[in-house]
Design a protein around this motif. Structure first.
Motif, PDB file in Angstrom:
ATOM      1  N   LEU A 100       4.514  -4.130  -8.819  1.00  0.00           N
ATOM      2  CA  LEU A 100       4.013  -4.344  -7.459  1.00  0.00           C
ATOM      3  C   LEU A 100       3.839  -5.827  -7.153  1.00  0.00           C
ATOM      4  O   LEU A 100       4.100  -6.270  -6.037  1.00  0.00           O
ATOM      5  CB  LEU A 100       2.696  -3.589  -7.258  1.00  0.00           C
ATOM      6  N   GLN A 101       3.436  -6.610  -8.140  1.00  0.00           N
ATOM      7  CA  GLN A 101       3.304  -8.052  -7.942  1.00  0.00           C
ATOM      8  C   GLN A 101       4.671  -8.696  -7.709  1.00  0.00           C
ATOM      9  O   GLN A 101       4.808  -9.578  -6.868  1.00  0.00           O
ATOM     10  CB  GLN A 101       2.600  -8.703  -9.139  1.00  0.00           C
TER      11      GLN A 101
ATOM     12  N   ASN B  24       4.016  -0.144 -12.017  1.00  0.00           N
ATOM     13  CA  ASN B  24       2.717  -0.626 -12.477  1.00  0.00           C
ATOM     14  C   ASN B  24       2.351  -1.877 -11.685  1.00  0.00           C
ATOM     15  O   ASN B  24       3.083  -2.296 -10.793  1.00  0.00           O
ATOM     16  CB  ASN B  24       2.740  -0.884 -13.992  1.00  0.00           C
ATOM     17  N   SER B  25       1.239  -2.464 -12.005  1.00  0.00           N
ATOM     18  CA  SER B  25       0.770  -3.624 -11.233  1.00  0.00           C
ATOM     19  C   SER B  25       1.730  -4.810 -11.315  1.00  0.00           C
ATOM     20  O   SER B  25       1.870  -5.566 -10.361  1.00  0.00           O
ATOM     21  CB  SER B  25      -0.630  -4.031 -11.681  1.00  0.00           C
ATOM     22  N   ALA B  26       2.415  -4.968 -12.445  1.00  0.00           N
ATOM     23  CA  ALA B  26       3.376  -6.068 -12.581  1.00  0.00           C
ATOM     24  C   ALA B  26       4.556  -5.878 -11.626  1.00  0.00           C
ATOM     25  O   ALA B  26       5.018  -6.841 -10.996  1.00  0.00           O
ATOM     26  CB  ALA B  26       3.859  -6.175 -14.020  1.00  0.00           C
TER      27      ALA B  26
ATOM     28  N   HIS C  72       0.841  -1.205   0.000  1.00  0.00           N
ATOM     29  CA  HIS C  72       0.000   0.000   0.000  1.00  0.00           C
ATOM     30  C   HIS C  72       0.875   1.253   0.000  1.00  0.00           C
ATOM     31  O   HIS C  72       0.607   2.210  -0.730  1.00  0.00           O
ATOM     32  CB  HIS C  72      -0.946  -0.002   1.199  1.00  0.00           C
TER      33      HIS C  72
ATOM     34  N   ARG D 248       2.635   1.743  -3.382  1.00  0.00           N
ATOM     35  CA  ARG D 248       1.646   2.120  -4.391  1.00  0.00           C
ATOM     36  C   ARG D 248       1.248   3.598  -4.219  1.00  0.00           C
ATOM     37  O   ARG D 248       1.104   4.321  -5.201  1.00  0.00           O
ATOM     38  CB  ARG D 248       0.405   1.242  -4.279  1.00  0.00           C
TER      39      ARG D 248
ATOM     40  N   ARG E 234       5.667  -7.905  -4.190  1.00  0.00           N
ATOM     41  CA  ARG E 234       4.885  -8.757  -3.276  1.00  0.00           C
ATOM     42  C   ARG E 234       5.474 -10.173  -3.215  1.00  0.00           C
ATOM     43  O   ARG E 234       5.645 -10.741  -2.140  1.00  0.00           O
ATOM     44  CB  ARG E 234       3.429  -8.822  -3.714  1.00  0.00           C
TER      45      ARG E 234
END
Length: 66
Positions: free
Chosen positions: A43-44, A39-41, A12, A15, A47
């Motif tokens: 952040l993944q 981007n979301s990739a 969080h 982001r 993670r």
């Protein structure tokens, strides 16, 4: 459970503050480099790296984002 909650807090933060010094440090340490675009990739990937990190690493990052 605690680790999953702490990872969510880290994700969080990065982001919400993608260009902060702390976020860039987390990217560098987990991914090996700070990406040019978040981007979301990305952040993944962060993670996934955090999920296999030891508890001291997770606690350290949580200390930094507080």
């Amino acid at each position: 459970m605690k680790k999953a909650r702490e990872i969510e807090e880290i994700i969080h933060f990065v982001r919400s503050h993608p260009e902060s010094t702390v976020s860039r440090r987390i990217y560098r340490e987990t991914l090996g480099a700070a990406p040019a675009q978040i981007n979301s990739a990305v952040l993944q990937q962060v993670r996934e790296k955090l999920e296999i990190a030891d508890e001291f690493t997770i606690e350290g990052y949580n200390y930094l984002i507080q």
